[in-house]
Every structure is written in structure tokens, then in C-alpha cells.
Design a protein around this motif. Structure first.
Motif, PDB file in Angstrom:
ATOM      1  N   GLY A 122       0.806  -1.209   0.000  1.00 31.22           N
ATOM      2  CA  GLY A 122       0.000   0.000   0.000  1.00 31.22           C
ATOM      3  C   GLY A 122       0.838   1.257   0.000  1.00 31.22           C
ATOM      4  N   LYS A 123       0.137   2.384   0.040  1.00 30.47           N
ATOM      5  CA  LYS A 123       0.776   3.692  -0.015  1.00 30.47           C
ATOM      6  C   LYS A 123       0.020   4.612   0.932  1.00 30.47           C
ATOM      7  CE  LYS A 123       2.253   7.051  -3.462  1.00 30.47           C
ATOM      8  NZ  LYS A 123       2.297   7.383  -4.881  1.00 30.47           N
ATOM      9  N   ASP A 124       0.747   5.519   1.613  1.00 34.53           N
ATOM     10  CA  ASP A 124       0.087   6.455   2.510  1.00 34.53           C
ATOM     11  C   ASP A 124      -0.039   7.830   1.851  1.00 34.53           C
ATOM     12  OD1 ASP A 124       2.602   7.563   2.675  1.00 34.53           O
ATOM     13  OD2 ASP A 124       2.940   7.012   4.749  1.00 34.53           O
ATOM     14  N   SER A 134       0.266   6.531  12.048  1.00 37.89           N
ATOM     15  CA  SER A 134       0.262   5.538  13.126  1.00 37.89           C
ATOM     16  C   SER A 134      -0.215   4.163  12.663  1.00 37.89           C
ATOM     17  CB  SER A 134      -0.594   6.031  14.286  1.00 37.89           C
ATOM     18  OG  SER A 134      -1.918   6.237  13.853  1.00 37.89           O
ATOM     19  N   GLU A 135      -1.193   4.140  11.757  1.00 38.02           N
ATOM     20  CA  GLU A 135      -1.688   2.833  11.319  1.00 38.02           C
ATOM     21  C   GLU A 135      -0.623   2.065  10.532  1.00 38.02           C
ATOM     22  OE1 GLU A 135      -3.193   6.032   8.535  1.00 38.02           O
ATOM     23  OE2 GLU A 135      -3.429   5.653  10.664  1.00 38.02           O
ATOM     24  N   MET A 165       4.835  -4.881  13.389  1.00 41.53           N
ATOM     25  CA  MET A 165       4.176  -6.172  13.607  1.00 41.53           C
ATOM     26  C   MET A 165       3.133  -6.127  14.720  1.00 41.53           C
ATOM     27  SD  MET A 165       5.766  -8.114  11.449  1.00 41.53           S
ATOM     28  CE  MET A 165       7.311  -8.229  10.568  1.00 41.53           C
ATOM     29  N   ARG A 166       2.591  -4.964  15.019  1.00 38.57           N
ATOM     30  CA  ARG A 166       1.530  -4.873  16.028  1.00 38.57           C
ATOM     31  C   ARG A 166       0.187  -5.263  15.433  1.00 38.57           C
ATOM     32  NH1 ARG A 166       3.737   0.704  17.635  1.00 38.57           N
ATOM     33  NH2 ARG A 166       5.471   0.125  18.946  1.00 38.57           N
ATOM     34  N   ARG A 167       0.086  -5.202  14.138  1.00 40.47           N
ATOM     35  CA  ARG A 167      -1.125  -5.649  13.460  1.00 40.47           C
ATOM     36  C   ARG A 167      -0.717  -6.525  12.292  1.00 40.47           C
ATOM     37  NH1 ARG A 167      -4.112  -0.412  11.381  1.00 40.47           N
ATOM     38  NH2 ARG A 167      -5.313  -1.894  10.219  1.00 40.47           N
ATOM     39  N   THR A 168      -1.588  -7.482  11.956  1.00 40.92           N
ATOM     40  CA  THR A 168      -1.228  -8.446  10.912  1.00 40.92           C
ATOM     41  C   THR A 168      -1.575  -7.941   9.523  1.00 40.92           C
ATOM     42  OG1 THR A 168      -3.340  -9.553  11.258  1.00 40.92           O
ATOM     43  CG2 THR A 168      -1.434 -10.419  12.449  1.00 40.92           C
ATOM     44  N   GLU A 169      -2.676  -7.239   9.400  1.00 40.57           N
ATOM     45  CA  GLU A 169      -3.131  -6.768   8.098  1.00 40.57           C
ATOM     46  C   GLU A 169      -2.780  -5.293   7.916  1.00 40.57           C
ATOM     47  OE1 GLU A 169      -4.496  -8.695   5.727  1.00 40.57           O
ATOM     48  OE2 GLU A 169      -4.150 -10.356   7.112  1.00 40.57           O
ATOM     49  N   PRO A 170      -2.401  -4.881   6.713  1.00 45.00           N
ATOM     50  CA  PRO A 170      -2.137  -3.453   6.483  1.00 45.00           C
ATOM     51  C   PRO A 170      -3.438  -2.657   6.556  1.00 45.00           C
ATOM     52  CG  PRO A 170      -1.980  -4.662   4.429  1.00 45.00           C
ATOM     53  CD  PRO A 170      -2.156  -5.676   5.518  1.00 45.00           C
ATOM     54  N   PRO A 171      -3.340  -1.366   6.843  1.00 47.19           N
ATOM     55  CA  PRO A 171      -4.566  -0.566   6.949  1.00 47.19           C
ATOM     56  C   PRO A 171      -5.270  -0.440   5.599  1.00 47.19           C
ATOM     57  CG  PRO A 171      -2.632   0.824   7.117  1.00 47.19           C
ATOM     58  CD  PRO A 171      -2.150  -0.585   7.121  1.00 47.19           C
TER      59      PRO A 171
END
Length: 150
Positions: free
Chosen positions: A32-34, A72-73, A80-86
């Protein structure tokens, strides 16, 4: 082990050492891209090849190596605090919340100045190793922080 395997241990060690010096070809999946322009990549874990954790990184846009903090997301995904990207919806929602906070802060500051509020007073620093704040000063000269426990 068979007798022949012992003879080639140093050959195996040297081959692994020289292979470790070769540059690796890193090709990750584009995740993804922010809104800043950072592009995020991931190489998934492959336990069969001895890779227990995924590898994640980002590439900043050209010329913006030193920039504002990461969203932050995306930072939580990188660490590695979340498994799926935002998702795009989550990113848009968080950007809208941040913009609303900026608008609300400007309104509060405008209201404070309209009511005759002054600019914040600077913190006075004395000979102590800690700052003194006028709103916390008791005004009692008998209270000395150095003699507090006598």
C-alpha cells in the motif's frame, strides 16, 4: 553422518560465508501507499525455508528521506503490532479526524485570544536543575524543596 560428509565441512562453511556476502535480491509485495507518498512492502514468512517472521519496510518518495512521522496505522503494521495493512477507508477516516482536530484547536485558540487570553508564559529556569512554574509556587519562603525531608 557418513565419513565423506566430515571432509567437506570447511567447504560448506566457506560456501555459506561467501554466499552471505553476496547482495540479496529483495523483492517484496507492494502492500500500500500512505498520504505522504511512502510505499510499503512485505516479504511474507516462509517457515519451510527457515524464515519465521515477515519482513516489512517502506520506501519514502524521492527527496523526502527525512520527513514527518509515519502515520500511526502504517507504523503499527511495520512494527508487527497488526497483521493486516490498513485499508484505504481506515486511512481516510484517520486523516479526516486529524484535520478536524486541527480545526477544533484553531477555534479554541481563537476563542481564548478573543477572551483576552495572553500567550503562554515562558518557563523560568533558575539555578536549580528543574524548572519552576509560577502557578505551582506556594509563596511560603519557609518551604524549601532542598530541606523538605529534615
Amino acid at each position: 553422518m557418513a565419513n565423506g560428509e566430515y571432509r567437506h565441512v570447511w567447504r560448506i562453511v566457506l560456501r555459506n560465508f561467501f554466499n552471505s556476502l553476496k547482495p540479496r535480491q529483495i523483492k517484496g509485495n507492494n502492500m500500500g501507499k500512505d498520504y505522504i507518498g511512502n510505499i510499503y512492502y512485505e516479504i511474507p514468512a516462509d517457515p519451510q525455508r527457515g524464515k519465521r517472521k515477515a519482513t516489512r519496510w517502506y520506501d519514502p518518495p524521492k527527496g523526502l528521506d527525512f520527513q514527518e512521522p509515519l502515520p500511526s496505522e502504517w507504523e503499527s503494521w511495520l512494527r508487527m503490532r497488526r497483521t493486516e495493512p490498513p485499508t484505504a477507508e481506515e486511512i481516510a477516516k484517520n486523516v479526516a479526524i486529524a484535520e478536524q482536530k486541527k480545526i477544533n484547536a484553531a477555534k479554541i485558540e481563537e476563542k481564548r485570544l478573543a477572551e483576552g487570553g495572553a500567550l503562554p508564559t515562558p518557563v523560568e529556569r533558575g539555578a536549580q536543575s528543574f524548572p519552576t512554574y509560577p502557578e505551582y509556587h506556594t509563596g511560603d519562603p519557609s518551604i524549601n524543596p532542598k530541606n523538605k525531608y529534615r
